[in-house]
Design an enzyme around this catalytic site. Sequence first.
Site, PDB file in Angstrom:
ATOM      1  N   THR A  52       0.827  -1.208   0.000  1.00 33.32           N
ATOM      2  CA  THR A  52       0.000   0.000   0.000  1.00 33.32           C
ATOM      3  C   THR A  52       0.859   1.254   0.000  1.00 33.32           C
ATOM      4  O   THR A  52       0.498   2.271  -0.596  1.00 33.32           O
ATOM      5  CB  THR A  52      -0.926  -0.005   1.238  1.00 33.32           C
ATOM      6  OG1 THR A  52      -1.700  -1.209   1.217  1.00 33.32           O
ATOM      7  CG2 THR A  52      -1.844   1.192   1.273  1.00 33.32           C
ATOM      8  N   TYR A 143       6.584 -11.516   5.301  1.00 30.35           N
ATOM      9  CA  TYR A 143       5.425 -10.966   4.600  1.00 30.35           C
ATOM     10  C   TYR A 143       5.122 -11.886   3.417  1.00 30.35           C
ATOM     11  O   TYR A 143       5.832 -11.883   2.425  1.00 30.35           O
ATOM     12  CB  TYR A 143       5.760  -9.540   4.158  1.00 30.35           C
ATOM     13  CG  TYR A 143       4.697  -8.780   3.392  1.00 30.35           C
ATOM     14  CD1 TYR A 143       3.421  -9.294   3.152  1.00 30.35           C
ATOM     15  CD2 TYR A 143       4.980  -7.507   2.890  1.00 30.35           C
ATOM     16  CE1 TYR A 143       2.474  -8.576   2.447  1.00 30.35           C
ATOM     17  CE2 TYR A 143       4.037  -6.784   2.191  1.00 30.35           C
ATOM     18  CZ  TYR A 143       2.793  -7.320   1.973  1.00 30.35           C
ATOM     19  OH  TYR A 143       1.855  -6.597   1.260  1.00 30.35           O
ATOM     20  N   LYS A 173       2.928 -11.892   8.254  1.00 31.85           N
ATOM     21  CA  LYS A 173       1.841 -11.137   7.619  1.00 31.85           C
ATOM     22  C   LYS A 173       1.389 -11.985   6.447  1.00 31.85           C
ATOM     23  O   LYS A 173       2.129 -12.167   5.482  1.00 31.85           O
ATOM     24  CB  LYS A 173       2.318  -9.765   7.140  1.00 31.85           C
ATOM     25  CG  LYS A 173       1.245  -8.974   6.381  1.00 31.85           C
ATOM     26  CD  LYS A 173       1.780  -7.621   5.904  1.00 31.85           C
ATOM     27  CE  LYS A 173       0.697  -6.719   5.364  1.00 31.85           C
ATOM     28  NZ  LYS A 173       0.212  -7.057   4.025  1.00 31.85           N
ATOM     29  N   SER A 175      -0.854 -12.481   3.464  1.00 30.50           N
ATOM     30  CA  SER A 175      -1.736 -11.812   2.501  1.00 30.50           C
ATOM     31  C   SER A 175      -2.074 -12.764   1.360  1.00 30.50           C
ATOM     32  O   SER A 175      -1.586 -12.634   0.237  1.00 30.50           O
ATOM     33  CB  SER A 175      -1.074 -10.540   1.969  1.00 30.50           C
ATOM     34  OG  SER A 175      -0.897  -9.623   3.021  1.00 30.50           O
ATOM     35  N   GLY A 199      -3.909 -10.594   6.136  1.00 32.01           N
ATOM     36  CA  GLY A 199      -3.777  -9.448   5.239  1.00 32.01           C
ATOM     37  C   GLY A 199      -4.832  -9.334   4.152  1.00 32.01           C
ATOM     38  O   GLY A 199      -4.660  -8.558   3.217  1.00 32.01           O
ATOM     39  N   GLU A 202     -11.186  -8.343   3.512  1.00 34.71           N
ATOM     40  CA  GLU A 202     -12.570  -8.783   3.302  1.00 34.71           C
ATOM     41  C   GLU A 202     -12.840 -10.196   3.830  1.00 34.71           C
ATOM     42  O   GLU A 202     -13.984 -10.643   3.869  1.00 34.71           O
ATOM     43  CB  GLU A 202     -12.952  -8.686   1.819  1.00 34.71           C
ATOM     44  CG  GLU A 202     -12.142  -9.544   0.873  1.00 34.71           C
ATOM     45  CD  GLU A 202     -10.873  -8.882   0.372  1.00 34.71           C
ATOM     46  OE1 GLU A 202     -10.399  -9.290  -0.708  1.00 34.71           O
ATOM     47  OE2 GLU A 202     -10.341  -7.962   1.042  1.00 34.71           O
ATOM     48  N   VAL A 216      -3.256  -6.828   9.133  1.00 34.71           N
ATOM     49  CA  VAL A 216      -2.589  -5.691   8.489  1.00 34.71           C
ATOM     50  C   VAL A 216      -3.312  -5.441   7.183  1.00 34.71           C
ATOM     51  O   VAL A 216      -3.440  -6.363   6.362  1.00 34.71           O
ATOM     52  CB  VAL A 216      -1.103  -5.999   8.181  1.00 34.71           C
ATOM     53  CG1 VAL A 216      -0.421  -4.778   7.575  1.00 34.71           C
ATOM     54  CG2 VAL A 216      -0.358  -6.466   9.420  1.00 34.71           C
ATOM     55  N   SER A 218      -4.923  -2.259   4.103  1.00 34.50           N
ATOM     56  CA  SER A 218      -5.072  -0.880   3.623  1.00 34.50           C
ATOM     57  C   SER A 218      -6.398  -0.266   4.047  1.00 34.50           C
ATOM     58  O   SER A 218      -6.478   0.936   4.272  1.00 34.50           O
ATOM     59  CB  SER A 218      -4.951  -0.844   2.095  1.00 34.50           C
ATOM     60  OG  SER A 218      -6.042  -1.523   1.488  1.00 34.50           O
TER      61      SER A 218
END
Length: 320
Positions: A52, A143, A173, A175, A199, A202, A216, A218
């Site tokens: 981000t 990450y 993290k 994602s 990450g 939704e 974590v 945005s």
Amino acid sequence: MAAPKKKLQGLVAATITPMTENGEINLSVIGQYVDYLVKEQGVKNIFVNGTTGEGLSLSVSERRRVAEEWMTKGKDKLDQVVIHVGALSLKESQELAQHAAEIGADGIAVIAPFFLKPWTKDVLINFLKEVAAAAPAVPFYYYHIPALTGVKIRAEELLDGIQDKIPTFQGLKFSDTDLLDFGQCVDQNRQQQFAFLFGVDEQLLSALVMGATGAVGSTYNYLGKKTSQMLEAFERKDFSLALNYQFCIQRFINFVVKLGFGVSQTKAIMTLVSGIPMGPPRLPLQKASREFTDSVEAKLKSLDFLSFTDLKDGNLEAGS
């Protein structure tokens, strides 16, 4: 070293890097940005220079300056500042890690190098170990973002025995939408007290059920308060209310995904909601269209995420 850092948990905003209209970093609004996160969104942990924050589109010197500004302006206001120091070059990543340690960061995070890629767990661990060693007193987070790196090594596999190789390893993290992989990261590492930070905003409620200790993302820049309500409902075991909050957040994310949702659009939404000018993204990304911003404004109002007064330029006092 001072007392060990407390575990990173709860909501962590993946910060945007504000830019001027001609694409230079704009450090002048970061103090205002910190106050907005803390006072308006109730978010006190941040993840700097990640996806981000366009971290990989910034020069090393810019990344250092951005990190320094967040540390300076966040002093005594933010709880934890984690700085992403991943890069394609091991040397750059080590330089950024060392710098993060020098300025007092609460953690560093690293993505897998994604041009010349590591294809096995051991090779990836070797890379991460060398970066972590440049900041031997700073908690280290991996990450995991395979959709962007193309590195498909499962996180569960990576975590197996990782603290033997990287003593500062503190967590992940994650994602990705693979809840099997995420669930097994949690299930197989229960003794370790790792931070499991999800990450995919939704899908956060699903990850909480699987044992996520934090998140974590945005959207916590501007939906932090709404997401905190979901976390509180989950902690009270009011699962039907937590689900209602998740569906409400999903309605917004589903709407913007259909319009085309990425870093550029996040900048436009944050400018709209906070009144703080985030500016355009850096090339190769393109600025979000006026049509996008107008559509988002209408959607936020229809979902009651914003009252009309919140959208006045620069009005940071109005609650949402």
